[in-house]
Design a protein around this motif. Structure first.
Motif, mmCIF file in Angstrom:
data_model
loop_
_atom_site.group_PDB
_atom_site.id
_atom_site.type_symbol
_atom_site.label_atom_id
_atom_site.label_comp_id
_atom_site.label_asym_id
_atom_site.label_seq_id
_atom_site.Cartn_x
_atom_site.Cartn_y
_atom_site.Cartn_z
ATOM 1 N N THR A 195 0.832 -1.206 0.000
ATOM 2 C CA THR A 195 0.000 0.000 0.000
ATOM 3 C C THR A 195 0.865 1.253 0.000
ATOM 4 N N VAL A 196 1.933 1.221 0.788
ATOM 5 C CA VAL A 196 2.857 2.358 0.808
ATOM 6 C C VAL A 196 3.465 2.562 -0.576
ATOM 7 N N LYS A 197 3.870 1.472 -1.209
ATOM 8 C CA LYS A 197 4.453 1.566 -2.551
ATOM 9 C C LYS A 197 3.490 2.238 -3.518
ATOM 10 N N HIS A 199 1.074 4.361 -2.709
ATOM 11 C CA HIS A 199 0.984 5.774 -2.328
ATOM 12 C C HIS A 199 2.187 6.557 -2.857
ATOM 13 N N VAL A 200 3.372 5.983 -2.737
ATOM 14 C CA VAL A 200 4.581 6.657 -3.209
ATOM 15 C C VAL A 200 4.508 6.872 -4.713
ATOM 16 N N SER A 201 4.083 5.851 -5.435
ATOM 17 C CA SER A 201 3.952 5.973 -6.889
ATOM 18 C C SER A 201 2.958 7.066 -7.257
ATOM 19 N N ASN A 202 1.834 7.125 -6.548
ATOM 20 C CA ASN A 202 0.829 8.156 -6.810
ATOM 21 C C ASN A 202 1.369 9.544 -6.499
ATOM 22 N N LEU A 203 2.123 9.647 -5.393
ATOM 23 C CA LEU A 203 2.704 10.935 -5.018
ATOM 24 C C LEU A 203 3.654 11.458 -6.092
ATOM 25 N N ILE A 204 4.532 10.580 -6.548
ATOM 26 C CA ILE A 204 5.513 10.984 -7.552
ATOM 27 C C ILE A 204 4.806 11.456 -8.821
ATOM 28 N N THR A 205 3.746 10.744 -9.206
ATOM 29 C CA THR A 205 2.997 11.121 -10.401
ATOM 30 C C THR A 205 2.271 12.452 -10.209
ATOM 31 N N LYS A 206 1.571 12.592 -9.079
ATOM 32 C CA LYS A 206 0.793 13.805 -8.831
ATOM 33 C C LYS A 206 1.678 15.047 -8.691
#
Length: 229
Positions: A195-197, A199-206
């Protein structure tokens, strides 16, 4: 097995680190180099998982060496070796894609743990030095004013936190600023590593960032992550 190359202009340091790290069964030292250019050639030949890179070296230093390795071998991570006096160069190395930094006088077990953290996808940002490093970021930004945004020495980051980040994503972003791995963030927030992974992927994209190192810098720059000084 984590395959690494040790880069330092002092043979005593190279030999010492090789001896220490070779005692760890999870680590295999596949080469050594005395500057960034040699590190690149060794990395092209050996395809290591990680390059342990001194920052101050004659010829091609650790900043340029990091840039070259990340450009030619993007799957190879770089972990910087440094001292307390190198905050400006550390910032530049992060800009070039280093996954963090550690102090040369750290105990052997902490160096091993840092290697493990980076290999697991984490970022190594020692708290005692990170505040100093990001003070350098603030000084550069404020000192250069309008010119800062076009300076090659400054990371190109959004000036505002974009809308659309969830509360959980903000919590994850804050912990990224402390250099925690996905596993450590998951344990802290009581969520799974997977789940953290995500979230991190979404953060980097956003946020329009390159990787989790830039996300960590973003968190500190915008006051999401704070350090006692």
């Amino acid at each position: 097995m984590i395959r690494i190359i040790i880069t330092d202009d002092q043979q005593l340091m190279r030999d010492g680190l090789k001896t220490i790290l070779s005692l760890t069964k999870e680590i295999e030292v596949v080469g050594t180099a005395s500057n960034g250019a040699e590190a690149l050639e060794a990395a092209k030949r050996e395809k290591p998982d990680l390059v342990l890179m001194d920052i101050r070296m004659p010829g091609v230093d650790g900043v340029e060496g990091t840039r070259l390795i990340r450009e030619h071998l993007p799957e190879t991570k770089v972990l910087i070796l440094t001292t307390f006096n190198d905050s400006d160069l550390i910032f530049d190395a992060l800009n070039e894609g280093a996954s963090g930094y550690l102090l040369k006088d750290m105990p052997a077990e902490m160096i091993v743990q840092a290697i493990m953290t980076v290999q697991a996808g984490g970022v190594v940002l020692p708290p005692d030095l990170t505040a100093q490093v990001f003070a350098e970021l603030k000084r550069r930004t404020e000192g250069q004013g309008e010119a800062a945004s076009s300076s090659a020495s400054l990371i190109s980051l959004p000036l505002q936190i974009p809308e659309g980040l969830t509360e959980r994503e903000m919590e994850v972003l804050k912990q990224l600023g402390y250099g925690l791995s996905n596993r450590e963030i998951g344990e802290l927030l009581f969520i799974s590593e997977g789940t953290v992974k995500n979230h991190v992927s979404n953060l980097i994209t956003k946020l329009g960032l390159r990787d989790r190192t830039q996300a960590a810098i973003f968190a500190v720059r915008h006051g999401i992550t704070t350090f006692d000084t």
